[in-house]
Design a protein around this motif. Sequence first.
Motif, PDB file in Angstrom:
ATOM      1  N   ASP A 172       0.831  -1.209   0.000  1.00 35.95           N
ATOM      2  CA  ASP A 172       0.000   0.000   0.000  1.00 35.95           C
ATOM      3  C   ASP A 172       0.865   1.258   0.000  1.00 35.95           C
ATOM      4  N   THR A 195       2.151   1.762  -3.496  1.00 38.78           N
ATOM      5  CA  THR A 195       1.115   2.348  -4.349  1.00 38.78           C
ATOM      6  C   THR A 195       1.017   3.847  -4.100  1.00 38.78           C
ATOM      7  N   ARG A 196       1.097   4.236  -2.832  1.00 43.13           N
ATOM      8  CA  ARG A 196       1.020   5.661  -2.512  1.00 43.13           C
ATOM      9  C   ARG A 196       2.187   6.446  -3.110  1.00 43.13           C
ATOM     10  N   LEU A 228     -13.835   4.146  -7.223  1.00 42.02           N
ATOM     11  CA  LEU A 228     -13.941   5.065  -6.080  1.00 42.02           C
ATOM     12  C   LEU A 228     -13.024   4.632  -4.934  1.00 42.02           C
ATOM     13  N   ILE A 229     -12.940   3.338  -4.700  1.00 42.17           N
ATOM     14  CA  ILE A 229     -12.092   2.832  -3.614  1.00 42.17           C
ATOM     15  C   ILE A 229     -10.643   3.231  -3.849  1.00 42.17           C
ATOM     16  N   HIS A 255      -9.407   6.656  -2.708  1.00 45.14           N
ATOM     17  CA  HIS A 255      -9.364   7.005  -1.297  1.00 45.14           C
ATOM     18  C   HIS A 255      -7.972   7.279  -0.774  1.00 45.14           C
ATOM     19  N   LEU A 256      -6.956   6.819  -1.469  1.00 45.45           N
ATOM     20  CA  LEU A 256      -5.625   6.978  -0.885  1.00 45.45           C
ATOM     21  C   LEU A 256      -5.181   8.433  -0.845  1.00 45.45           C
ATOM     22  N   ASP A 294      -9.503  12.276   5.258  1.00 47.07           N
ATOM     23  CA  ASP A 294     -10.590  12.125   6.215  1.00 47.07           C
ATOM     24  C   ASP A 294     -10.204  11.043   7.208  1.00 47.07           C
ATOM     25  N   MET A 298     -14.031  12.945  -4.558  1.00 51.35           N
ATOM     26  CA  MET A 298     -13.675  11.593  -5.017  1.00 51.35           C
ATOM     27  C   MET A 298     -14.674  11.097  -6.053  1.00 51.35           C
ATOM     28  N   THR A 315      -5.318   5.662  -8.812  1.00 53.60           N
ATOM     29  CA  THR A 315      -4.354   5.924  -7.739  1.00 53.60           C
ATOM     30  C   THR A 315      -3.337   6.985  -8.176  1.00 53.60           C
ATOM     31  N   GLU A 324      -4.809  -3.958  -1.168  1.00 57.26           N
ATOM     32  CA  GLU A 324      -3.505  -3.437  -0.782  1.00 57.26           C
ATOM     33  C   GLU A 324      -2.866  -2.699  -1.959  1.00 57.26           C
ATOM     34  N   ALA A 325      -3.055  -3.232  -3.161  1.00 63.32           N
ATOM     35  CA  ALA A 325      -2.490  -2.579  -4.350  1.00 63.32           C
ATOM     36  C   ALA A 325      -3.192  -1.266  -4.650  1.00 63.32           C
ATOM     37  N   GLY A 335      -3.660   0.900  -2.326  1.00 60.51           N
ATOM     38  CA  GLY A 335      -3.191   1.817  -1.297  1.00 60.51           C
ATOM     39  C   GLY A 335      -3.888   1.677   0.038  1.00 60.51           C
ATOM     40  N   ILE A 336      -4.625   0.575   0.242  1.00 63.18           N
ATOM     41  CA  ILE A 336      -5.301   0.382   1.525  1.00 63.18           C
ATOM     42  C   ILE A 336      -4.364  -0.371   2.469  1.00 63.18           C
TER      43      ILE A 336
END
Lengths: 261, 371
Positions: A80, A83-84, A107-108, A111-112, A116, A133, A173, B220-221, B223-224
């Motif tokens: 994660d 990815t960020r 949408l999920i 979120h990164l 919030d 978003m 992302t 996870e990929a 960004g969670i």
Amino acid sequence: MEPSETVADVLEMQSVVMQFGGVTAVDELSLHVGKGEIIALIGPNGAGKTTAFNCITGIYQPTSGAVLFEGRNLRGLSPDVITRLGIARTFQNIRLFNNLSVFDNVLIAMHLRAKDNVFSATLRLNRKEEARMRAETELLLREQDLFGLKDEIASSLPYGLQRRLEIARALATRPSLLLLDEPAAGMNPQETQELTDFIVRIRDQYHLTIFMIEHHMDLVMQISERIYVLNFGKMIAHGTPEDIQNNPEVIEAYLGVTEDA
Amino acid sequence: MDQSFHAMGERRRNIVLSLCLAGLLLACCGYLQANKYEYNYAISIIERSLIYAVVAVSMNLVNGFTGLFSLGQAGFMAIGAYVTAILTIPTANRPSVYYISGIHPWIENLHAPALLALILGGLAAAACAALIGIPVLRLKSDYLAIATLGFAEIIRALIAAPMMDRITNGSYGLKSIPGFSSIFQVLALAACSIGLMVLLINSSYGRMFKAIREDEIAAEAMGINLFRTKELSFVISSFFAGISGGMLAMFMRSIDSKTFQVSLTYDILLIVVIGGIGSVTGSVLGAFLVTAGREILRFFDEPFFLGGVQVPLFRPGFRMVIFSLLLMIVVLFYSKGLMGTNEFSWNSICRFFGRKERKKQEGRVPHDGAK
């Protein structure tokens, strides 16, 4: 490596080794991907291509060697976090959020970047963030021609659209580097041609660098700037599409036994 | 986004229908409350159902929406129940409650109003969940279930342990817990708890929970952070399990460690499965069905005469056999539970009765050009 006068490397793998017990899946792999390039990683089944991707995205920690992204060592970072930092990927076997809608899938991934927390989200104090978003999701879906399908359940889409949705979700992302793991798998020649154009288009539109694993040689030869060839975990060749097509070792290991391509 | 007049009219209709239903339910409760001596039994069934609904929804949050197979609910309820009980038993009654081994000086004069005690009970359960979540949430599926089940048993054993006598009163349990004065208190608490969980499930965090349920690697990929998000879901679920435990203590007026045996977790799991894993309204419905079903089947426990001969099966305990049989039938024929992963909605009810022409008939794009 001396600083090159050409484009800066977005991704660099330095002698990456990945062992599972006694099996060496990736052996001393070194490669670099420059900004804005489209680079392909090819090789027969089981050559260690996906393992190499998993080493980049943090699913595996390499046994030795280093993976640098924009000059930063990725060792010890979880998927994660990576990815960020700006690496997004798709999967060989499509991994969508199957029971969720097309809209929610994208949408999920938005979120990164959300500012919030669980309290503001539960008590709906994050309306602005949520609206942002949703607007960004809508824009992305429209750009990718998926907006008409926004309420469909992801798993109900035909295969080709699932691939497209997975790429759209990865784009959400906001990556600078996009890893595509066999994006054309299971596609017919026409779909493959569409995908080829699509990859070039998103590279230009979103200023991406693309690193992909692919078996369709048409696609690979058409759009890759450079190609790396893996066999039994080792890199056996590296060069432009013409170099690779004329490399006897590659022909023997790979192209020679390709059924149709 | 693309709201036509049609959708707006539909929305207004739904609001009106919801208000009517809420009013009707409140009126029913008001009637029961006004005649509470006559309807004592019905009131107690409804109260118990509401309490079970809270814990079932909390279990669904972890199991149905986050995809973590956790069976620790009874343990978290026990923590909530004991904290609430210890804080609310009137100080004057404490010597008679702890008459065997005396009361620990720390808690002798510790007292809190019921609402605060419930919240503290929830927080205590949440804190325990946060601690055990760190090692346990790294496990997957069945292993997680075994670990959390073990945790719940440890809590129960700790409560009954002789060393804890001066706090939990050991195997004698706690009594003289002040109860609810009206069904509306239970209703309000349950509605607030479930309402908050529904808001959470439909928020951006709820979406992340669902993403983890669908595919951990993909989540996870995207960004969670897997651990942090799972822990969050687990802690919040335990908070509400703790609240419902406190409510159960107030409902029963006396508790002991046997109240929180594995069979309690089993009951809740049953409610969740019958209602539908991943459906909040299913869990609420399931809570009422299971609780009421138990009571309605009571006549199987009483002697039954057929043509002057007593049917031998009809004796105490037989209703549980019938009950379990019914369950097996439900699970066999409605393996997704009553609601599946769907939620109650007026739109689907209306569609069911065919009042609305099917608007999604010819599919997608043509007329969504509002914006």
